[in-house]
Motif scaffolding. Structure first.
Motif, PDB file in Angstrom:
ATOM      1  N   GLY A 151     -30.088  38.198  52.200  1.00 12.92           N
ATOM      2  CA  GLY A 151     -29.655  36.806  52.177  1.00 12.92           C
ATOM      3  C   GLY A 151     -30.572  35.884  51.405  1.00 12.92           C
ATOM      4  N   GLY A 152     -31.638  36.436  50.830  1.00 16.71           N
ATOM      5  CA  GLY A 152     -32.563  35.623  50.054  1.00 16.71           C
ATOM      6  C   GLY A 152     -32.028  35.334  48.659  1.00 16.71           C
ATOM      7  N   ILE A 153     -32.739  34.464  47.923  1.00 17.01           N
ATOM      8  CA  ILE A 153     -32.306  34.087  46.580  1.00 17.01           C
ATOM      9  C   ILE A 153     -33.474  34.081  45.608  1.00 17.01           C
ATOM     10  CG2 ILE A 153     -30.292  32.709  47.261  1.00 17.01           C
ATOM     11  CD1 ILE A 153     -32.112  30.203  46.711  1.00 17.01           C
ATOM     12  N   LEU A 154     -33.150  34.421  44.388  1.00 17.09           N
ATOM     13  CA  LEU A 154     -34.040  34.242  43.251  1.00 17.09           C
ATOM     14  C   LEU A 154     -33.581  32.994  42.515  1.00 17.09           C
ATOM     15  CD1 LEU A 154     -36.010  35.060  40.912  1.00 17.09           C
ATOM     16  CD2 LEU A 154     -34.146  36.538  40.075  1.00 17.09           C
ATOM     17  N   CYS A 159     -37.109  24.237  32.514  1.00 16.10           N
ATOM     18  CA  CYS A 159     -37.095  22.768  32.501  1.00 16.10           C
ATOM     19  C   CYS A 159     -37.972  22.278  31.358  1.00 16.10           C
ATOM     20  CB  CYS A 159     -37.566  22.200  33.834  1.00 16.10           C
ATOM     21  SG  CYS A 159     -39.311  22.496  34.201  1.00 16.10           S
ATOM     22  N   ASP A 160     -37.838  20.992  31.020  1.00 12.97           N
ATOM     23  CA  ASP A 160     -38.710  20.443  29.999  1.00 12.97           C
ATOM     24  C   ASP A 160     -40.078  20.140  30.600  1.00 12.97           C
ATOM     25  OD1 ASP A 160     -38.245  18.169  31.511  1.00 12.97           O
ATOM     26  OD2 ASP A 160     -37.593  16.925  29.838  1.00 12.97           O
ATOM     27  N   GLU A 161     -41.006  19.699  29.753  1.00 10.28           N
ATOM     28  CA  GLU A 161     -42.389  19.544  30.179  1.00 10.28           C
ATOM     29  C   GLU A 161     -42.574  18.488  31.262  1.00 10.28           C
ATOM     30  OE1 GLU A 161     -41.331  19.969  27.159  1.00 10.28           O
ATOM     31  OE2 GLU A 161     -42.325  21.832  26.575  1.00 10.28           O
ATOM     32  N   ARG A 162     -41.679  17.523  31.359  1.00 16.12           N
ATOM     33  CA  ARG A 162     -41.804  16.448  32.349  1.00 16.12           C
ATOM     34  C   ARG A 162     -40.850  16.621  33.526  1.00 16.12           C
ATOM     35  NH1 ARG A 162     -42.136  10.797  29.181  1.00 16.12           N
ATOM     36  NH2 ARG A 162     -42.975  10.155  31.205  1.00 16.12           N
ATOM     37  N   GLY A 163     -40.059  17.689  33.505  1.00 15.74           N
ATOM     38  CA  GLY A 163     -39.161  17.953  34.615  1.00 15.74           C
ATOM     39  C   GLY A 163     -37.951  17.053  34.669  1.00 15.74           C
ATOM     40  N   ARG A 164     -37.594  16.435  33.551  1.00  9.28           N
ATOM     41  CA  ARG A 164     -36.457  15.506  33.545  1.00  9.28           C
ATOM     42  C   ARG A 164     -35.152  16.179  33.149  1.00  9.28           C
ATOM     43  NH1 ARG A 164     -39.018   9.901  31.005  1.00  9.28           N
ATOM     44  NH2 ARG A 164     -40.447   9.496  32.763  1.00  9.28           N
ATOM     45  N   VAL A 165     -35.249  17.338  32.526  1.00  8.37           N
ATOM     46  CA  VAL A 165     -34.078  18.138  32.153  1.00  8.37           C
ATOM     47  C   VAL A 165     -34.330  19.550  32.649  1.00  8.37           C
ATOM     48  CG1 VAL A 165     -32.660  19.017  30.272  1.00  8.37           C
ATOM     49  CG2 VAL A 165     -33.681  16.728  30.095  1.00  8.37           C
ATOM     50  N   ALA A 166     -33.473  20.032  33.527  1.00  6.00           N
ATOM     51  CA  ALA A 166     -33.707  21.342  34.128  1.00  6.00           C
ATOM     52  C   ALA A 166     -32.389  22.047  34.405  1.00  6.00           C
ATOM     53  CB  ALA A 166     -34.497  21.199  35.429  1.00  6.00           C
ATOM     54  N   SER A 167     -32.454  23.367  34.405  1.00  6.95           N
ATOM     55  CA  SER A 167     -31.305  24.161  34.848  1.00  6.95           C
ATOM     56  C   SER A 167     -31.833  25.458  35.424  1.00  6.95           C
ATOM     57  CB  SER A 167     -30.336  24.431  33.694  1.00  6.95           C
ATOM     58  OG  SER A 167     -30.920  25.290  32.727  1.00  6.95           O
ATOM     59  N   TRP A 168     -31.117  25.969  36.405  1.00  8.16           N
ATOM     60  CA  TRP A 168     -31.548  27.214  37.033  1.00  8.16           C
ATOM     61  C   TRP A 168     -30.353  27.968  37.597  1.00  8.16           C
ATOM     62  CZ3 TRP A 168     -32.989  22.334  38.734  1.00  8.16           C
ATOM     63  CH2 TRP A 168     -32.444  21.906  39.952  1.00  8.16           C
ATOM     64  N   ILE A 169     -30.537  29.280  37.657  1.00 10.61           N
ATOM     65  CA  ILE A 169     -29.527  30.187  38.186  1.00 10.61           C
ATOM     66  C   ILE A 169     -29.979  30.663  39.557  1.00 10.61           C
ATOM     67  CG2 ILE A 169     -28.373  32.419  37.850  1.00 10.61           C
ATOM     68  CD1 ILE A 169     -28.847  31.988  34.806  1.00 10.61           C
ATOM     69  N   ALA A 170     -29.072  30.669  40.515  1.00 13.84           N
ATOM     70  CA  ALA A 170     -29.332  31.272  41.825  1.00 13.84           C
ATOM     71  C   ALA A 170     -28.794  32.693  41.801  1.00 13.84           C
ATOM     72  CB  ALA A 170     -28.663  30.465  42.938  1.00 13.84           C
ATOM     73  N   VAL A 171     -29.703  33.643  41.993  1.00 11.77           N
ATOM     74  CA  VAL A 171     -29.363  35.064  41.975  1.00 11.77           C
ATOM     75  C   VAL A 171     -29.514  35.609  43.391  1.00 11.77           C
ATOM     76  CG1 VAL A 171     -29.984  37.311  40.987  1.00 11.77           C
ATOM     77  CG2 VAL A 171     -30.224  35.224  39.602  1.00 11.77           C
ATOM     78  N   ASP A 172     -28.532  36.363  43.871  1.00 13.35           N
ATOM     79  CA  ASP A 172     -28.595  36.825  45.254  1.00 13.35           C
ATOM     80  C   ASP A 172     -29.432  38.093  45.385  1.00 13.35           C
ATOM     81  OD1 ASP A 172     -26.985  39.020  44.561  1.00 13.35           O
ATOM     82  OD2 ASP A 172     -25.163  38.182  45.439  1.00 13.35           O
ATOM     83  N   ASP A 173     -29.525  38.620  46.596  1.00 18.40           N
ATOM     84  CA  ASP A 173     -30.389  39.777  46.852  1.00 18.40           C
ATOM     85  C   ASP A 173     -29.827  41.079  46.292  1.00 18.40           C
ATOM     86  OD1 ASP A 173     -28.322  39.800  48.672  1.00 18.40           O
ATOM     87  OD2 ASP A 173     -29.540  40.420  50.372  1.00 18.40           O
ATOM     88  N   SER A 174     -28.629  41.026  45.707  1.00 22.18           N
ATOM     89  CA  SER A 174     -28.078  42.179  44.983  1.00 22.18           C
ATOM     90  C   SER A 174     -28.251  42.031  43.477  1.00 22.18           C
ATOM     91  CB  SER A 174     -26.586  42.336  45.313  1.00 22.18           C
ATOM     92  OG  SER A 174     -26.389  42.583  46.685  1.00 22.18           O
ATOM     93  N   ALA A 175     -29.006  41.018  43.064  1.00 21.95           N
ATOM     94  CA  ALA A 175     -29.266  40.716  41.651  1.00 21.95           C
ATOM     95  C   ALA A 175     -28.032  40.190  40.930  1.00 21.95           C
ATOM     96  CB  ALA A 175     -29.840  41.927  40.916  1.00 21.95           C
ATOM     97  N   LEU A 176     -27.085  39.625  41.688  1.00 23.43           N
ATOM     98  CA  LEU A 176     -25.896  39.041  41.085  1.00 23.43           C
ATOM     99  C   LEU A 176     -26.065  37.532  40.976  1.00 23.43           C
ATOM    100  CD1 LEU A 176     -23.089  41.003  42.974  1.00 23.43           C
ATOM    101  CD2 LEU A 176     -23.944  41.396  40.649  1.00 23.43           C
TER     102      LEU A 176
END
Length: 274
Positions: A151-154, A159-176
């Protein structure tokens, strides 16, 4: 880490800016995986040249889970030594961080070595995979996700150097991969598509015609322009108007709770590479 076993991965550039990862940290602090686990152990993988990001992560997450623990992992032993020296100053009350912060620093990479073979509920790996090839991403996800609690997540992104533009993927414990989150500072935002420069490695080279991520970002920019009439009421109103327009075009946006923060989470099927 076991004696004689080298960490898996490459040393990052090490760029570490104060408060750079605040948007990601606040998203993690609300995630059900953190709130439901019996063992709130978090890994900050590839924290960089300084240990600030791990300490900031603990500070933010401890408001939601006072029993949270954070382990910062780095491949470069000199960075681990430096972070431990910083932690000594924290313990001595010489910084703004709590002397009781439940944080430690160790050497490690994608294999995520932890004492007693404990498993984290969250692995945060921000700005780590940018220097890799796209073909390397799935293997890195698999290694890290294999170390998660059920049930954990990766959380993997950029993000940019100041943290004003960011994006991230949530990957589950099956690497999906399950979702992509885009988080933007709305004040003075020219257009949401600026996030294209800070997409995770799995998507950054897919922002071309014919790919889903390109279609979504183009549609978001179009809706942002269409919502220009809401600009006099503030950037939040314009952003929310753009997201309502995006949803009307068939993009599923199930969680509106963080729209006002300049954030939107999109299910993976809407942006998965073709």
């Amino acid at each position: 880490m076991a004696a004689g076993r080298a960490p898996i991965g490459r040393i990052t550039r090490g760029t570490t800016g104060t408060n750079r990862l605040r948007r990601i940290d606040r998203w993690i602090s609300r995630h059900p995986a953190l709130r439901r686990t019996d063992d709130p152990l978090i890994v900050d993988l590839g924290y960089g040249a300084r240990g600030w990001t791990a300490l900031e992560l603990w500070s933010r997450l401890s408001r939601a889970r006072p029993d949270v623990e954070v382990v910062g992992l780095e491949i470069d032993p000199a960075r681990v030594d430096g972070a431990r020296e910083e932690l000594e100053r924290v313990r001595a009350g010489q910084t703004a961080f709590s002397p009781d912060a439940r944080v430690r620093f160790d050497r490690g990479g994608f294999e995520v070595p932890l004492a007693g073979d404990r498993r984290p509920v969250v692995i945060r790996a921000m700005n780590v995979l940018r220097q890799y090839d796209e073909a390397d991403v799935a293997g890195a996800w698999q290694r890290m996700a294999s170390r998660l609690q059920p049930g954990g997540i990766l959380v993997e992104g950029t993000c940019d150097e100041r943290g004003r533009v960011a994006s991230w993927i949530a990957v589950d414990d099956s690497a999906l991969p399950r979702t992509l989150t885009i988080s933007l500072r709305l004040t003075d935002l020219d257009r949401p598509g600026v996030v294209a420069e800070r997409l995770p490695k799995a998507l950054i080279h897919r922002n071309v015609p014919g790919e889903r991520i390109h279609d979504v970002l183009r549609a978001l920019d179009e809706e942002w322009e269409r919502a220009a009439g809401l600009a006099p009421f503030g950037p939040v109103q314009r952003w929310e108007g753009a997201l309502r327009g995006l949803r009307a075009r068939g993009v599923d946006l199930p969680d509106r709770s963080r729209w006002r923060l300049g954030e939107v989470t999109v299910p993976w099927e809407h942006i998965a590479p073709r």
